[in-house]
Design a protein around this motif. Structure first.
Motif, PDB file in Angstrom:
ATOM      1  N   PHE A  52      12.456   5.941 -36.285  1.00 27.21           N
ATOM      2  CA  PHE A  52      12.311   7.017 -35.307  1.00 27.21           C
ATOM      3  C   PHE A  52      11.575   8.217 -35.900  1.00 27.21           C
ATOM      4  CE2 PHE A  52      15.313   4.566 -32.891  1.00 27.21           C
ATOM      5  CZ  PHE A  52      14.986   4.866 -31.575  1.00 27.21           C
ATOM      6  N   LEU A  53      11.662   8.375 -37.209  1.00 32.52           N
ATOM      7  CA  LEU A  53      10.905   9.407 -37.913  1.00 32.52           C
ATOM      8  C   LEU A  53      10.199   8.764 -39.091  1.00 32.52           C
ATOM      9  CD1 LEU A  53      13.468  12.358 -38.161  1.00 32.52           C
ATOM     10  CD2 LEU A  53      11.376  12.335 -36.793  1.00 32.52           C
ATOM     11  N   ARG A  54       9.066   9.387 -39.476  1.00 35.03           N
ATOM     12  CA  ARG A  54       8.331   8.881 -40.629  1.00 35.03           C
ATOM     13  C   ARG A  54       8.617   9.807 -41.812  1.00 35.03           C
ATOM     14  NH1 ARG A  54       3.075   6.084 -40.615  1.00 35.03           N
ATOM     15  NH2 ARG A  54       2.342   6.137 -42.765  1.00 35.03           N
ATOM     16  N   PRO A  55       8.998   9.271 -42.958  1.00 33.81           N
ATOM     17  CA  PRO A  55       9.301  10.148 -44.095  1.00 33.81           C
ATOM     18  C   PRO A  55       8.052  10.880 -44.588  1.00 33.81           C
ATOM     19  CG  PRO A  55       9.612   7.817 -44.677  1.00 33.81           C
ATOM     20  CD  PRO A  55       9.233   7.847 -43.246  1.00 33.81           C
ATOM     21  N   ASP A  56       8.239  12.124 -45.066  1.00 34.45           N
ATOM     22  CA  ASP A  56       7.133  12.865 -45.675  1.00 34.45           C
ATOM     23  C   ASP A  56       6.750  12.231 -47.014  1.00 34.45           C
ATOM     24  OD1 ASP A  56       7.353  14.613 -43.573  1.00 34.45           O
ATOM     25  OD2 ASP A  56       8.639  16.019 -44.670  1.00 34.45           O
ATOM     26  N   GLU A  57       7.752  11.734 -47.706  1.00 33.61           N
ATOM     27  CA  GLU A  57       7.485  11.029 -48.961  1.00 33.61           C
ATOM     28  C   GLU A  57       8.601  10.025 -49.205  1.00 33.61           C
ATOM     29  OE1 GLU A  57       7.703  13.549 -52.392  1.00 33.61           O
ATOM     30  OE2 GLU A  57       9.650  14.356 -51.860  1.00 33.61           O
ATOM     31  N   GLY A  58       8.339   9.137 -50.137  1.00 28.55           N
ATOM     32  CA  GLY A  58       9.344   8.129 -50.453  1.00 28.55           C
ATOM     33  C   GLY A  58       9.093   6.835 -49.711  1.00 28.55           C
ATOM     34  N   THR A  59       9.856   5.801 -50.083  1.00 28.67           N
ATOM     35  CA  THR A  59       9.651   4.486 -49.477  1.00 28.67           C
ATOM     36  C   THR A  59      10.959   3.941 -48.943  1.00 28.67           C
ATOM     37  OG1 THR A  59      10.069   3.379 -51.577  1.00 28.67           O
ATOM     38  CG2 THR A  59       7.774   3.895 -51.069  1.00 28.67           C
ATOM     39  N   VAL A  60      10.821   3.136 -47.908  1.00 33.26           N
ATOM     40  CA  VAL A  60      11.949   2.393 -47.351  1.00 33.26           C
ATOM     41  C   VAL A  60      11.520   0.935 -47.338  1.00 33.26           C
ATOM     42  CG1 VAL A  60      13.420   2.057 -45.334  1.00 33.26           C
ATOM     43  CG2 VAL A  60      12.574   4.347 -45.864  1.00 33.26           C
ATOM     44  N   THR A  61      12.211   0.105 -48.102  1.00 32.06           N
ATOM     45  CA  THR A  61      11.865  -1.315 -48.067  1.00 32.06           C
ATOM     46  C   THR A  61      13.042  -2.126 -47.578  1.00 32.06           C
ATOM     47  OG1 THR A  61      12.212  -1.208 -50.440  1.00 32.06           O
ATOM     48  CG2 THR A  61       9.983  -1.672 -49.711  1.00 32.06           C
ATOM     49  N   TYR A  62      12.729  -3.093 -46.720  1.00 32.12           N
ATOM     50  CA  TYR A  62      13.749  -3.959 -46.147  1.00 32.12           C
ATOM     51  C   TYR A  62      13.328  -5.395 -46.421  1.00 32.12           C
ATOM     52  CZ  TYR A  62      16.241  -6.593 -42.581  1.00 32.12           C
ATOM     53  OH  TYR A  62      16.998  -7.522 -41.922  1.00 32.12           O
ATOM     54  N   ALA A  63      14.182  -6.158 -47.080  1.00 35.08           N
ATOM     55  CA  ALA A  63      13.881  -7.547 -47.451  1.00 35.08           C
ATOM     56  C   ALA A  63      12.501  -7.652 -48.115  1.00 35.08           C
ATOM     57  CB  ALA A  63      13.959  -8.457 -46.222  1.00 35.08           C
ATOM     58  N   GLY A  64      12.204  -6.670 -48.978  1.00 35.84           N
ATOM     59  CA  GLY A  64      10.963  -6.722 -49.737  1.00 35.84           C
ATOM     60  C   GLY A  64       9.737  -6.188 -49.014  1.00 35.84           C
ATOM     61  N   GLU A  65       9.910  -5.716 -47.762  1.00 36.81           N
ATOM     62  CA  GLU A  65       8.763  -5.245 -46.987  1.00 36.81           C
ATOM     63  C   GLU A  65       8.928  -3.758 -46.697  1.00 36.81           C
ATOM     64  OE1 GLU A  65       6.778  -6.075 -42.578  1.00 36.81           O
ATOM     65  OE2 GLU A  65       8.805  -6.730 -43.033  1.00 36.81           O
ATOM     66  N   SER A  66       7.829  -3.002 -46.790  1.00 36.26           N
ATOM     67  CA  SER A  66       7.916  -1.570 -46.509  1.00 36.26           C
ATOM     68  C   SER A  66       8.049  -1.332 -45.003  1.00 36.26           C
ATOM     69  CB  SER A  66       6.664  -0.851 -47.015  1.00 36.26           C
ATOM     70  OG  SER A  66       6.667   0.478 -46.527  1.00 36.26           O
ATOM     71  N   LEU A  67       8.937  -0.427 -44.646  1.00 33.21           N
ATOM     72  CA  LEU A  67       9.141  -0.127 -43.223  1.00 33.21           C
ATOM     73  C   LEU A  67       8.428   1.148 -42.806  1.00 33.21           C
ATOM     74  CD1 LEU A  67      12.962  -0.841 -42.655  1.00 33.21           C
ATOM     75  CD2 LEU A  67      11.032  -2.369 -42.273  1.00 33.21           C
ATOM     76  N   VAL A  68       7.848   1.866 -43.764  1.00 28.62           N
ATOM     77  CA  VAL A  68       7.241   3.161 -43.438  1.00 28.62           C
ATOM     78  C   VAL A  68       6.068   2.939 -42.486  1.00 28.62           C
ATOM     79  CG1 VAL A  68       6.039   5.177 -44.353  1.00 28.62           C
ATOM     80  CG2 VAL A  68       7.984   4.214 -45.579  1.00 28.62           C
ATOM     81  N   GLY A  69       6.065   3.697 -41.382  1.00 27.54           N
ATOM     82  CA  GLY A  69       4.996   3.568 -40.396  1.00 27.54           C
ATOM     83  C   GLY A  69       5.315   2.595 -39.282  1.00 27.54           C
ATOM     84  N   LEU A  70       6.363   1.807 -39.444  1.00 31.69           N
ATOM     85  CA  LEU A  70       6.742   0.895 -38.365  1.00 31.69           C
ATOM     86  C   LEU A  70       7.507   1.670 -37.288  1.00 31.69           C
ATOM     87  CD1 LEU A  70       7.904  -2.376 -40.147  1.00 31.69           C
ATOM     88  CD2 LEU A  70       5.654  -1.745 -39.286  1.00 31.69           C
TER      89      LEU A  70
END
Lengths: 246, 320
Positions: A52-70
């Motif tokens: 629902f929001l995009r982080p200003d920095e940092g990463t979010v990975t789920y099952a080895g895949e980045s979720l940022v921008g999804l």
């Protein structure tokens, strides 16, 4: 092996640092509690993880895949679904129809979706209200519907945002049992919760946020004895009561 | 079973009706069916997906002008040209939809966007010689069914009825599909839908394109029923209102709403014209307006949902 990994995630709204360099791991099958005072950034963190929001920095990975921008529906399709702090049933749809919408994420045809939805209503104890309209539900039933709808999407990870808020002790006890049952089905759970009884009963580990930063993490017993947590969130009375009760 | 019987009986009556009634009534029925059809098309976007469009006249006009110009300039039958018009209308709707939905316009702001798009189309049409500009576009009458031109009103009656049946059939299927469930979920709560895996942008675009394409098909019917297209009529905001008012009065987001709304408003219009015309100029329109306000005021969810609610209360044994 962690299923969800959040590394150095930050989000600011203007000058307000809502979430600041937060990192944590969520292992497959785990139940992790997220606590902290109002405005600590818990819900913002949920928004960042669920798209629902995009982080200003940092990463979010789920099952080895980045979720940022999804977007949120992408995150849901990958198997991670959230509920809302203030339950948001589709008011002018029946309870069954509410859950069918969730189930259609997994199956293309209504008939299969209805079967899944009925199973979820059974599980959450709402089967008797299947034909009621969303707007006619009581608060505890709305919370259950929120759970049923999310479960219908067939998630691996469930993000629960204060499902216990506003419930009386009896209802809280029932909902704790329900969340346990869901966890027992193999769903990994991250829960934001203010009701300490629920946090203590459910969480294997607890993460404490204050002013957007992680101030403590550990087992529920460790965390409630942590002086920083007592000062920022629980208060002296709680610490005394908890320790005294043991 | 009862429903099927009723449907069959209604069908039988509708097949014989035009042969029994005078020509003015034929005209009334044709208009009723055709606006019910347009209402059904609008209903997909406005009633089911909850995205109110005040610019459907644009899609209607694209359908009307495209088939008329293709027939007069390139000798392409309107029966084929209407699908070209539908494709063009869908394309325009995707353009407007992209702007509106990508940038998160909701509620009033989306309404204004659709209105502005239709106004731009009207101004363009007024200045395009190909479309006849201010004078309008006349279609030569050559009674040839392949040119969508018929002698007398009865063929138009059945075509309009066919349009309505097909449009309602599409909505009936929609109600039973994943698409329909998703559109209704979007209408109820967009964020909650997203969280449950609904690609709200994509499904709103689909609803818009479908609604626009069906509206454009209705435009072709109008062109060959009236034989005259003028931007200040077909592309005017009043016409967009004409398209949306019937499903709203009848009950947006229900399959019977547009049909019921169209019958009611047509009767209301005819009644006020018959009994209040001829006296003071504009009195019939004022009466029509007052009656409309009364309907909206006392039946805010529309006539059909209110009726359905009353019926359920009178037969408590049969909850649906």
């Amino acid at each position: 092996m962690s299923l969800l990994r959040v590394t150095g995630v930050s989000k600011a709204f203007g000058g307000l640092r809502a979430v600041h360099r937060v990192s944590f791991d969520l292992a497959e099958g785990e139940m992790l509690g997220l606590i902290g005072p109002n405005g600590a950034g818990k819900t913002t963190l949920f928004h960042l993880v669920s798209g629902f929001l995009r982080p200003d920095e940092g990463t979010v990975t789920y099952a080895g895949e980045s979720l940022v921008g999804l977007r949120p529906h992408d995150v849901c399709q990958r198997g991670m679904v959230r509920t809302f702090q203030i339950a948001r049933p589709f008011l002018r749809l029946t309870v069954l129809e509410n859950v069918v919408v969730g189930a259609l994420e997994r199956v293309a045809h209504r008939r299969e979706a209805v079967a899944i939805a009925e199973e979820m209503l059974e599980l959450t104890g709402l089967a008797g209200r299947a034909g009621s309209m969303g707007h006619s539900l009581t608060l505890p039933d709305r919370k259950r519907l929120e759970l049923a709808r999310a479960l219908a999407t067939g998630p691996r990870v469930l993000l629960l945002d204060e499902v216990m808020a506003g419930l009386n002790p009896t209802e809280t006890g029932r909902l704790i049992a329900l969340v346990r049952a869901i966890h027992g089905r193999g769903v990994t759970i991250l829960l934001i919760e203010h009701v300490m009884k629920a946090v203590m009963a459910l969480s294997q580990r607890v993460l404490v946020l204050n002013y957007g930063e992680v101030i403590a993490k550990g087992s529920p017993e460790e965390v409630v004895r942590d002086p920083k947590v007592i000062e920022a969130y629980l208060g002296e009375d709680f610490a005394g009561a908890e320790v005294g009760a043991e | 079973m009862l429903r099927l019987g009723l449907l069959a009986a209604a069908g039988a009556v509708l097949v014989f009706l035009p042969f029994w009634v005078p020509s003015t009534w034929q005209n009334l029925l044709i208009t009723t069916f055709y606006y019910a059809y347009l209402g059904q098309a609008w209903n997909i976007l406005g009633g089911y997906a909850g995205q109110l469009s005040l610019g459907h006249a644009a899609f209607f006009a694209i359908g009307a002008y495209t088939s008329a110009v293709l027939a007069s300039q390139y000798a392409i039958s309107p029966w084929l040209g209407m699908f070209a018009g539908a494709a063009l209308a869908a394309l325009l709707s995707l353009g407007i939809g992209y702007l509106g939905f990508r940038f998160g316009l909701r509620g009033f702001y989306f309404i204004l966007l659709t209105l502005a798009a239709a106004e731009i189309c009207r101004l363009i049409a007024l200045h395009l010689p190909l479309l006849g500009g201010y004078t309008g576009l006349f279609i030569n009458f050559t009674p040839n069914p392949w040119q969508f031109q018929f002698q007398g009103k009865i063929p138009y009656y059945f075509i309009a009825l066919g349009f309505l049946a097909a449009g309602s059939g599409i909505v009936w299927l929609l109600q039973r599909s994943k698409l329909g469930a998703y559109l209704v979920a979007i209408r109820e709560d967009e964020d909650a839908s997203e969280a449950l895996g609904v690609d709200t942008f994509r499904y709103k675009m689909i609803a818009y394109a479908l609604s626009a394409a069906l509206t454009a098909l209705g435009g072709t019917f109008y062109a060959y029923y009236q034989y005259y297209l003028q931007p200040n009529t077909v592309l005017h905001i009043n016409h967009s209102v004409d398209i949306m008012i019937r499903p709203i009065v009848g009950g947006a987001g229900t399959i019977l709403g547009p049909v019921l709304g169209s019958f009611l408003l047509e009767l209301l219009g005819e009644f006020s014209r018959t009994y209040f015309a001829g006296g003071m100029a504009g009195l019939s329109v004022a009466i029509y307006g007052v009656l409309l306000v009364i309907v909206v005021l006392f039946l805010p969810r529309g006539v059909y949902p209110t009726l359905a609610h009353l019926m359920r209360r009178r037969r408590p044994g049969r909850a649906t």
